[in-house]
Design an enzyme around this catalytic site. Structure first.
Site, PDB file in Angstrom:
ATOM      1  N   TYR A  71     -24.069   3.127  -5.067  1.00 52.61           N
ATOM      2  CA  TYR A  71     -23.081   4.100  -5.550  1.00 52.61           C
ATOM      3  C   TYR A  71     -22.385   4.766  -4.375  1.00 52.61           C
ATOM      4  CZ  TYR A  71     -25.041   8.806  -4.614  1.00 52.61           C
ATOM      5  OH  TYR A  71     -25.448   9.978  -4.016  1.00 52.61           O
ATOM      6  N   ARG A  72     -22.943   4.603  -3.185  1.00 56.12           N
ATOM      7  CA  ARG A  72     -22.466   5.325  -2.013  1.00 56.12           C
ATOM      8  C   ARG A  72     -23.231   4.720  -0.846  1.00 56.12           C
ATOM      9  NH1 ARG A  72     -24.249  11.642  -1.855  1.00 56.12           N
ATOM     10  NH2 ARG A  72     -23.141  12.346  -0.015  1.00 56.12           N
ATOM     11  N   TYR A 117     -25.640   9.331   5.091  1.00 54.78           N
ATOM     12  CA  TYR A 117     -24.466   8.504   4.780  1.00 54.78           C
ATOM     13  C   TYR A 117     -23.444   8.508   5.928  1.00 54.78           C
ATOM     14  CZ  TYR A 117     -26.558   8.486   0.174  1.00 54.78           C
ATOM     15  OH  TYR A 117     -27.449   8.330  -0.861  1.00 54.78           O
TER      16      TYR A 117
HETATM   17  C1  LIG Z   1     -32.860  15.429   2.970  1.00 58.67           C
HETATM   18  C2  LIG Z   1     -31.545  15.108   2.348  1.00 58.67           C
HETATM   19  C3  LIG Z   1     -31.327  15.423   1.017  1.00 58.67           C
HETATM   20  C4  LIG Z   1     -30.110  15.122   0.422  1.00 58.67           C
HETATM   21  N1  LIG Z   1     -29.930  15.448  -0.879  1.00 58.67           N
HETATM   22  C5  LIG Z   1     -28.774  15.142  -1.477  1.00 58.67           C
HETATM   23  C6  LIG Z   1     -28.558  15.460  -2.843  1.00 58.67           C
HETATM   24  O1  LIG Z   1     -29.397  16.067  -3.502  1.00 58.67           O
HETATM   25  N2  LIG Z   1     -27.394  15.081  -3.404  1.00 58.67           N
HETATM   26  C7  LIG Z   1     -26.425  14.446  -2.695  1.00 58.67           C
HETATM   27  O2  LIG Z   1     -25.376  14.133  -3.256  1.00 58.67           O
HETATM   28  N3  LIG Z   1     -26.594  14.162  -1.403  1.00 58.67           N
HETATM   29  C8  LIG Z   1     -27.722  14.489  -0.773  1.00 58.67           C
HETATM   30  N4  LIG Z   1     -27.872  14.210   0.569  1.00 58.67           N
HETATM   31  C9  LIG Z   1     -26.757  13.554   1.288  1.00 58.67           C
HETATM   32  C10 LIG Z   1     -25.784  14.580   1.988  1.00 58.67           C
HETATM   33  O3  LIG Z   1     -26.490  15.326   2.941  1.00 58.67           O
HETATM   34  C11 LIG Z   1     -25.095  15.519   1.005  1.00 58.67           C
HETATM   35  O4  LIG Z   1     -24.410  14.750   0.048  1.00 58.67           O
HETATM   36  C12 LIG Z   1     -24.083  16.476   1.655  1.00 58.67           C
HETATM   37  O5  LIG Z   1     -23.684  17.451   0.723  1.00 58.67           O
HETATM   38  C13 LIG Z   1     -22.815  15.779   2.158  1.00 58.67           C
HETATM   39  O6  LIG Z   1     -22.290  16.531   3.181  1.00 58.67           O
HETATM   40  P1  LIG Z   1     -21.041  17.512   3.001  1.00 58.67           P
HETATM   41  O7  LIG Z   1     -21.164  18.201   1.690  1.00 58.67           O
HETATM   42  O8  LIG Z   1     -20.961  18.335   4.233  1.00 58.67           O
HETATM   43  O9  LIG Z   1     -19.821  16.501   2.901  1.00 58.67           O
HETATM   44  P2  LIG Z   1     -18.878  16.020   4.094  1.00 58.67           P
HETATM   45  O10 LIG Z   1     -19.696  15.415   5.167  1.00 58.67           O
HETATM   46  O11 LIG Z   1     -17.959  17.093   4.484  1.00 58.67           O
HETATM   47  O12 LIG Z   1     -18.030  14.930   3.317  1.00 58.67           O
HETATM   48  C14 LIG Z   1     -18.575  13.743   2.837  1.00 58.67           C
HETATM   49  C15 LIG Z   1     -17.496  12.663   2.863  1.00 58.67           C
HETATM   50  O13 LIG Z   1     -16.482  12.972   1.894  1.00 58.67           O
HETATM   51  C16 LIG Z   1     -15.184  12.715   2.423  1.00 58.67           C
HETATM   52  N5  LIG Z   1     -14.457  13.987   2.521  1.00 58.67           N
HETATM   53  C17 LIG Z   1     -15.027  15.172   2.827  1.00 58.67           C
HETATM   54  N6  LIG Z   1     -14.106  16.140   2.764  1.00 58.67           N
HETATM   55  C18 LIG Z   1     -12.942  15.565   2.432  1.00 58.67           C
HETATM   56  C19 LIG Z   1     -11.642  16.081   2.192  1.00 58.67           C
HETATM   57  N7  LIG Z   1     -11.398  17.382   2.276  1.00 58.67           N
HETATM   58  N8  LIG Z   1     -10.659  15.214   1.853  1.00 58.67           N
HETATM   59  C20 LIG Z   1     -10.922  13.892   1.741  1.00 58.67           C
HETATM   60  N9  LIG Z   1     -12.152  13.353   1.945  1.00 58.67           N
HETATM   61  C21 LIG Z   1     -13.150  14.180   2.283  1.00 58.67           C
HETATM   62  C22 LIG Z   1     -15.380  12.085   3.785  1.00 58.67           C
HETATM   63  O14 LIG Z   1     -15.355  10.685   3.649  1.00 58.67           O
HETATM   64  C23 LIG Z   1     -16.761  12.553   4.192  1.00 58.67           C
HETATM   65  O15 LIG Z   1     -17.426  11.647   5.027  1.00 58.67           O
HETATM   66  C24 LIG Z   1     -29.080  14.497   1.185  1.00 58.67           C
HETATM   67  C25 LIG Z   1     -29.308  14.186   2.521  1.00 58.67           C
HETATM   68  C26 LIG Z   1     -30.534  14.492   3.101  1.00 58.67           C
HETATM   69  C27 LIG Z   1     -30.731  14.152   4.544  1.00 58.67           C
END
Ligand SMILES: Cc1cc2nc3c(=O)[nH]c(=O)nc-3n(C[C@H](O)[C@H](O)[C@H](O)COP(=O)(O)OP(=O)(O)OC[C@H]3O[C@@H](n4cnc5c(N)ncnc54)[C@H](O)[C@@H]3O)c2cc1C
Length: 523
Positions: free
Chosen positions: A470-471, A91
């Site tokens: 949804y995203r 994403y």
């Molecule tokens: C193989 C694979 C499997 C995956 N499986 C899943 C899964 O099971 N479920 C799922 O949901 N996703 C999944 N993902 C997508 C993604 O990798 C995850 O959702 C991951 O947890 C998001 O990264 P993060 O938690 O570091 O969020 P971040 O990258 O830190 O944040 C995501 C977004 O939220 C907003 N944000 C973050 N922090 C803040 C803040 N403090 N204040 C305001 N806005 C903020 C920003 O817009 C940011 O871009 C997957 C991806 C891959 C490649």
């Protein structure tokens, strides 16, 4: 050094030296090598001009430092892009929607002020990963479960704010959020829900507080920087069990999903389930597609293959967590309801008491047992991808329609059946299915260009049929948002009204979810 768009080099330089004073020189990153860390490793614009590259990154360690950084950015009108653990792969990763933004990296804010095992919640800072929270709970021997997203290096805050999903009954992550602390664009500090009471005793227990409920406007949004979040946890269950339900015929899907939906919305079936088709998967394994393509094999042909190979047309693995006698009864009731479909068959899968013996636990993907891991990467092909994730109704008719509509779209685009990436529906959220397809990304610019075209067409086709993502990846946020256009874009106009009121300089995450500040809207 390259300044963010619309910011003069002199102003940027002055802002950076103020940021260095506020955060410490070590926590303001400017080098090309550092910027590589904040690029999207799954970028669909790899090495193209449109690739999103930040101008700098900053890593505060406290709420006060976030406030100071935001005030400096606001003064100099510098766009900042907030990430928690910044692992938003598929994403956009940690990369901003607006190239040249400064990434506000909250990884260093990784404290866990509270985990409560009596009312089952945690209060966490943005840099706390699923691994960190799990380890904390284990170290303190607390009887609560987290619900990690697939990759355990992500964070409850980042994932929940992007409205991600997990696997256990707490799988709708934003639904499990209770109470936020938010730094606004002017540096002001806000607590939502009961947190607005200075002597709050229930900030993480009761979501709504008093008056308009505003937590949702900080999700998938650019209205504030979340610096603390309450997350509901699940009491450690007594036992776990799985059972597989299969039906033989193509048309069984209609009553199958109706029953699934009834049981899901009655809280008998919980957690994330995948609706699978072993027959269609077999066809895909032979170089075909799971989709319904013009001129493809007939239903009768596919049912014949199913009968010959002993493959059900549809199946789902149901999972149960809780008291032993309750989950045994839930499985019995599940079988009773699905038995109304002629030919339905059932298989008992893994079942064990919790905490699980490691040998038993090894048979189940760890995230179904609330244990974060990175094993999801092993189950994928090596390709990076961008997540195409439309929401469709939880009905068999909608699944048939999706198979036909996306099959036709891929055919019209000239994508051969073996490359038609699709996902069968998941139950990440109640009441609706989500399709989670990963369209491939590589370091081949021409292929990326073609897959971007495919992605855009799939988004258009979805909207034509009343389905929306949804995203989405940052590269497609404007496109996706453009279809949420009811009543001459009333929703966008509302978002923009809020944006202009609370972030008049437009510094917070410009372009997130297609919401741009006034001065960048024409662009
Ligand atoms: C193989 C694979 C499997 C995956 N499986 C899943 C899964 O099971 N479920 C799922 O949901 N996703 C999944 N993902 C997508 C993604 O990798 C995850 O959702 C991951 O947890 C998001 O990264 P993060 O938690 O570091 O969020 P971040 O990258 O830190 O944040 C995501 C977004 O939220 C907003 N944000 C973050 N922090 C803040 C803040 N403090 N204040 C305001 N806005 C903020 C920003 O817009 C940011 O871009 C997957 C991806 C891959 C490649």
């Amino acid at each position: 050094m390259r300044a963010p768009p619309g910011v003069s080099p002199a102003d940027f330089s002055a802002a950076l030296s103020r940021l260095e004073n506020a955060l410490g020189k070590d926590w303001v990153f400017l080098s090309d090598a550092d910027m590589e860390m904040y690029r999207d490793p799954y970028s669909p614009f790899w090495h193209e001009d449109a690739d999103r590259i930040p101008s700098a990154a900053i890593a505060p360690d406290s709420v006060e430092q976030v406030q100071a950084a935001v005030r400096i950015a606001n003064h100099f009108k510098i766009p900042i892009w907030t990430v928690s653990t910044g692992k938003n792969l598929a994403y956009g990763g940690a990369a901003p929607a607006l190239s040249g933004s400064v990434v506000l990296d909250l990884k260093r804010m990784n404290r866990i002020p509270e985990v409560n095992e009596k009312n089952h919640y945690a209060l966490v800072e943005p840099g706390v990963s699923y691994f960190d929270l799990y380890r904390y709970i284990q170290d303190h021997n607390l009887k609560v479960w987290i619900d990690p997203a697939g990759p355990g290096w992500g964070s409850p805050v980042g994932n929940s704010l992007d409205r991600g999903g997990g696997s256990t009954p707490m799988n709708d992550h934003f639904a499990a959020v209770c109470g936020l602390e938010v730094v606004l664009a002017n540096g002001d500090l806000l607590r939502t829900g009961m947190g607005a009471l200075p002597a709050a005793k229930t900030w993480q227990q009761y979501k709504y507080g008093f008056g308009p409920y505003i937590d949702g406007i900080f999700s998938q949004a650019n209205f504030g920087v979340v610096t603390k979040m309450g997350v509901w946890l699940m009491p450690e269950p007594e036992a776990y069990r799985e059972g597989m339900v299969s039906v033989p015929k193509h048309d069984d899907l209609i009553p199958f999903v109706e029953t699934l939906s009834y049981l899901r919305d009655s809280d008998v079936l919980r957690g994330t389930m995948l609706l699978e088709s072993p027959v269609l998967n077999y066809r895909a394994s032979q170089g075909g597609t799971v989709l319904d393509v013009p001129g493809g094999p007939s239903i009768a042909d596919m049912e014949k293959i199913g009968a010959e190979k002993n493959l059900p047309y549809w199946r789902v693995v149901a999972r149960f967590w809780g008291a032993q006698n309750v989950i045994d009864a839930q499985w019995e009731y599940t079988k009773e309801k699905f038995s109304a479909i002629p030919g339905a068959s059932f298989q008992d899968n893994h079942a064990f008491r919790l905490p699980a013996d490691p040998k038993e636990a090894d048979n189940v993907q760890s995230y179904y047992l609330g244990v974060p891991s990175l094993s999801v990467f092993a189950s994928l092909s090596s390709q990076s991808h961008m997540g195409f994730s439309p929401i469709i109704p939880m009905t068999g008719e909608a699944v048939f329609e999706a198979l036909r509509v996306f099959g036709q779209a891929y055919t019209d685009l000239g994508v051969p059946p073996k490359d038609q990436v699709f996902s069968m529906p998941w139950t990440f959220f109640a009441h609706a299915f989500v399709l989670l397809a990963g369209l491939p990304i590589s370091h081949d610019m021409e292929k990326n260009r073609q897959w971007r075209k495919v992605f855009e067409r799939l988004v258009e086709v979805s909207a034509e049929h009343g389905w929306g993502e949804y995203r989405t990846h940052v590269a497609f946020m404007d496109k996706v948002a453009s279809f949420y256009s009811y009543n001459n874009h009333a929703l966008r106009r509302f978002h923009e009204t809020i944006k202009d009121a609370i972030d008049p300089n437009g510094i917070l995450s410009p372009g997130k979810s297609g919401v741009w500040p006034k001065h960048l809207r024409k662009m």
